[in-house]
Scaffold this motif. Structure first.
Motif, short mmCIF file in Angstrom:
data_model
loop_
_atom_site.label_atom_id
_atom_site.label_comp_id
_atom_site.label_asym_id
_atom_site.label_seq_id
_atom_site.Cartn_x
_atom_site.Cartn_y
_atom_site.Cartn_z
N LEU A 1 0.83 -1.21 0.00
CA LEU A 1 0.00 0.00 0.00
C LEU A 1 0.86 1.26 0.00
O LEU A 1 0.46 2.28 -0.58
N HIS A 2 2.02 1.19 0.63
CA HIS A 2 2.90 2.36 0.71
C HIS A 2 3.86 2.43 -0.47
O HIS A 2 4.59 3.44 -0.61
N GLY A 3 3.92 1.41 -1.31
CA GLY A 3 4.79 1.40 -2.49
C GLY A 3 6.26 1.30 -2.13
O GLY A 3 7.10 2.01 -2.69
N MET A 4 6.60 0.42 -1.20
CA MET A 4 7.98 0.25 -0.77
C MET A 4 8.32 -1.23 -0.69
O MET A 4 7.43 -2.10 -0.66
N THR A 5 9.62 -1.51 -0.65
CA THR A 5 10.10 -2.89 -0.61
C THR A 5 10.04 -3.42 0.83
O THR A 5 10.39 -2.72 1.78
N PHE A 6 9.61 -4.65 0.95
CA PHE A 6 9.52 -5.27 2.27
C PHE A 6 10.90 -5.61 2.78
O PHE A 6 11.76 -6.11 2.04
N GLN A 7 11.14 -5.36 4.08
CA GLN A 7 12.37 -5.73 4.76
C GLN A 7 11.99 -6.40 6.08
O GLN A 7 11.03 -6.02 6.73
N ARG A 8 12.82 -7.34 6.51
CA ARG A 8 12.51 -8.10 7.72
C ARG A 8 12.47 -7.21 8.96
O ARG A 8 11.73 -7.46 9.90
N VAL A 9 13.27 -6.14 8.95
CA VAL A 9 13.29 -5.25 10.10
C VAL A 9 11.93 -4.59 10.32
O VAL A 9 11.58 -4.25 11.46
N LEU A 10 11.17 -4.43 9.26
CA LEU A 10 9.85 -3.83 9.40
C LEU A 10 8.92 -4.74 10.20
O LEU A 10 8.13 -4.26 11.02
N SER A 11 9.00 -6.04 9.96
CA SER A 11 8.21 -6.99 10.74
C SER A 11 8.62 -6.97 12.20
O SER A 11 7.78 -7.08 13.11
N ARG A 12 9.95 -6.81 12.43
CA ARG A 12 10.43 -6.77 13.80
C ARG A 12 9.92 -5.52 14.52
O ARG A 12 9.49 -5.58 15.67
N GLN A 13 9.95 -4.39 13.83
CA GLN A 13 9.44 -3.16 14.43
C GLN A 13 7.94 -3.26 14.74
O GLN A 13 7.48 -2.84 15.81
N PHE A 14 7.22 -3.83 13.80
CA PHE A 14 5.78 -3.97 14.01
C PHE A 14 5.50 -4.92 15.18
O PHE A 14 4.59 -4.68 15.99
N SER A 15 6.29 -5.98 15.29
CA SER A 15 6.10 -6.95 16.37
C SER A 15 6.36 -6.31 17.74
O SER A 15 5.64 -6.57 18.71
N ILE A 16 7.39 -5.45 17.83
CA ILE A 16 7.68 -4.77 19.10
C ILE A 16 6.52 -3.86 19.50
O ILE A 16 6.08 -3.86 20.66
N SER A 17 6.02 -3.09 18.54
CA SER A 17 4.90 -2.19 18.83
C SER A 17 3.65 -2.98 19.21
O SER A 17 2.90 -2.57 20.12
N LEU A 18 3.44 -4.09 18.54
CA LEU A 18 2.26 -4.92 18.83
C LEU A 18 2.35 -5.50 20.24
O LEU A 18 1.35 -5.52 20.97
N ASP A 19 3.54 -5.97 20.64
CA ASP A 19 3.69 -6.52 21.99
C ASP A 19 3.39 -5.46 23.06
O ASP A 19 2.74 -5.75 24.07
N LEU A 20 3.89 -4.26 22.82
CA LEU A 20 3.63 -3.18 23.77
C LEU A 20 2.14 -2.84 23.81
O LEU A 20 1.56 -2.64 24.89
N TYR A 21 1.52 -2.82 22.65
CA TYR A 21 0.09 -2.50 22.57
C TYR A 21 -0.76 -3.55 23.30
O TYR A 21 -1.65 -3.21 24.08
N LEU A 22 -0.44 -4.81 23.09
CA LEU A 22 -1.19 -5.88 23.75
C LEU A 22 -0.97 -5.89 25.25
O LEU A 22 -1.90 -6.18 26.03
N GLN A 23 0.25 -5.56 25.68
CA GLN A 23 0.51 -5.51 27.11
C GLN A 23 -0.27 -4.36 27.77
O GLN A 23 -0.82 -4.52 28.86
N ILE A 24 -0.32 -3.22 27.10
CA ILE A 24 -1.08 -2.10 27.63
C ILE A 24 -2.55 -2.44 27.70
O ILE A 24 -3.23 -2.15 28.70
N ARG A 25 -3.08 -3.08 26.67
CA ARG A 25 -4.48 -3.49 26.68
C ARG A 25 -4.75 -4.46 27.83
O ARG A 25 -5.80 -4.39 28.49
N SER A 26 -3.81 -5.36 28.07
CA SER A 26 -3.98 -6.31 29.16
C SER A 26 -4.02 -5.61 30.51
O SER A 26 -4.83 -5.96 31.38
#
Length: 420
Positions: free
Chosen positions: A114-139
């Motif tokens: 959607l953003h017109g950019m090449t996928f890199q593994r570091v992007l998944s890692r960044q998203f995973s870190i943010s998701l873990d923090l988000y889920l912990q806050i929700r908990s």
């Protein structure tokens, strides 16, 4: 973590207010004038990703808490340079719960497309870190909500309900029975002729039918309670005093003389199972019938019962002044008014007795008797000219059959469908 949780709660609150801001709106000059600092961060949303200048207000404890207050979940705890919007994280969380096969990598690749950019593994890692923090806050927020609702103990689900049993009771005059009287000899009034029915020793073997002698023991209670309830104090306690006429003995004396049983008084549980039945003998809906029913139910099931009655407010006053008043008080019995009938009561009465405003009722309307009578009325033509025994036998057999093959089956199917 407390600062992050507080920032998330404030952001959630702002989303429902007019002052909710988007992370892409830029710096608010009023915040800069108030001493806020600037912080550059790359913000990733579903359809948008760009560098954004965020504000760090003087009352913000940390940079991360300041970003969360603006709807951004940082990818690192110290000096974050990338943040994912909470809306994007919530979109993935919901989509993943709906389809567990939908992985973080697949979602991040979708964002890259959607953003017109090449996928890199570091992007998944960044998203995973943010998701873990988000889920912990929700908990942690869920824990705070559970504490506020007193559901933070290990066995909170086993807490006793406010009502052990919810039931409804009401009279129905469709199942009348014509009394057989002696032939007319001198043209006298039909109602004054003696009964020509022969006595019988047959007794219906039913656990739900109340004997006439059991009901009649509350006849004197009605007069005593009514004499007491005419005081000014009682009228102040009962806003609907004097409005209901179906418990007026003077009115019920003018019943049709051709009938012996004027109908039945029925009590059913909230699921529709019949609990107790009483014949209304040569009278309509007198107070002795609900008094007998409530006394029997309290003797059988004990305390914490809730009973729906179309004139539950007036009956509550009469019940407290009857001979079983101390028993009712000690058993914490509650008189309620069904949702449909409640709209005919005064507003002050509704606040005290209407099921809509009673804690522990849920969605129950306690109008079960009306639904039950709509089916049992079909029995009226077969019992109108029957004997006393066969009148009770037909009614007892009908409700027993209805419990076994209608109510019980429907309830079982409902529970099975919810469990499946």
């Amino acid at each position: 973590m407390h600062a992050l949780i507080d920032s998330y709660i404030r952001w959630s609150h702002d989303q429902g207010q007019t002052n909710g801001r988007s992370a892409f709106e830029g710096v608010d000059q009023a915040d800069i004038d108030a001493g806020a600092e600037r912080w550059k961060v790359r913000v990733v949303d579903v359809f948008r990703a760009e560098e954004v200048i965020c504000t760090i207000k003087p009352n913000d404890s940390y940079i991360t808490s300041a970003l969360i207050h603006q709807g951004l979940m940082p990818c690192s705890p110290i000096s974050p340079t990338t943040a994912i919007t909470i809306n994007a994280l919530e979109l993935f969380r919901t989509a993943h719960l709906r389809s567990p096969h939908f992985s973080i990598q697949a979602f991040v690749k979708t964002l890259c497309d959607l953003h017109g950019m090449t996928f890199q593994r570091v992007l998944s890692r960044q998203f995973s870190i943010s998701l873990d923090l988000y889920l912990q806050i929700r908990s942690e927020v869920d824990k705070l909500v559970s504490q506020a609702l007193h559901r933070d103990s290990a066995d909170w689900r086993e807490a006793a309900l406010k009502f052990k049993l919810l039931y409804a009771m009401d009279g129905n005059d469709s199942l009348k029975r014509v009394i057989r009287r002696a032939p007319d000899l001198d043209g006298d009034d039909t109602s004054t002729r003696p009964s020509s029915e022969l006595p019988t020793g047959q007794v219906v073997c039913s656990t739900v039918y109340l004997a006439r002698d059991y009901v009649d023991q509350f006849t004197n209670d009605v007069a005593d309670a009514r004499n007491t309830s005419t005081s000014t104090k009682n009228k102040d306690e009962n806003p609907c005093a004097g409005r209901w006429k179906n418990m007026d003995d003077q009115k019920t004396k003018k019943t049709w003389g051709i009938y012996d049983e004027m109908g039945i008084f029925l009590a059913v549980c909230r699921h529709g199972m019949s609990l107790l039945i009483a014949d209304m003998v040569q009278s309509s809906e007198l107070a002795k019938y609900p008094l007998a029913v409530v006394n029997k139910l309290v003797e059988t099931f004990g305390s914490d019962l809730g009973g729906g009655y179309d004139i539950g407010c007036q009956f509550s006053t009469m019940l407290s002044r009857s001979s079983i008043g101390p028993l009712i008080l000690s058993s914490c019995h509650t008189c309620l008014v069904g949702t449909f009938h409640g709209h005919a009561h005064r507003w002050l009465c509704q606040l005290s007795h209407l099921t809509l405003y009673t804690e522990g009722i849920g969605l129950e309307d306690l109008e079960t008797c009306e639904r039950t009578f709509s089916k049992s009325n079909a029995l009226s033509s077969t019992v109108r000219h029957s004997s006393v025994f066969h009148h009770q036998q037909s009614i007892s057999n009908y409700f027993e059959y209805n419990d076994d093959y209608e109510v019980y089956v429907n309830l079982s199917n409902f529970i099975y469908s919810k469990a499946g």
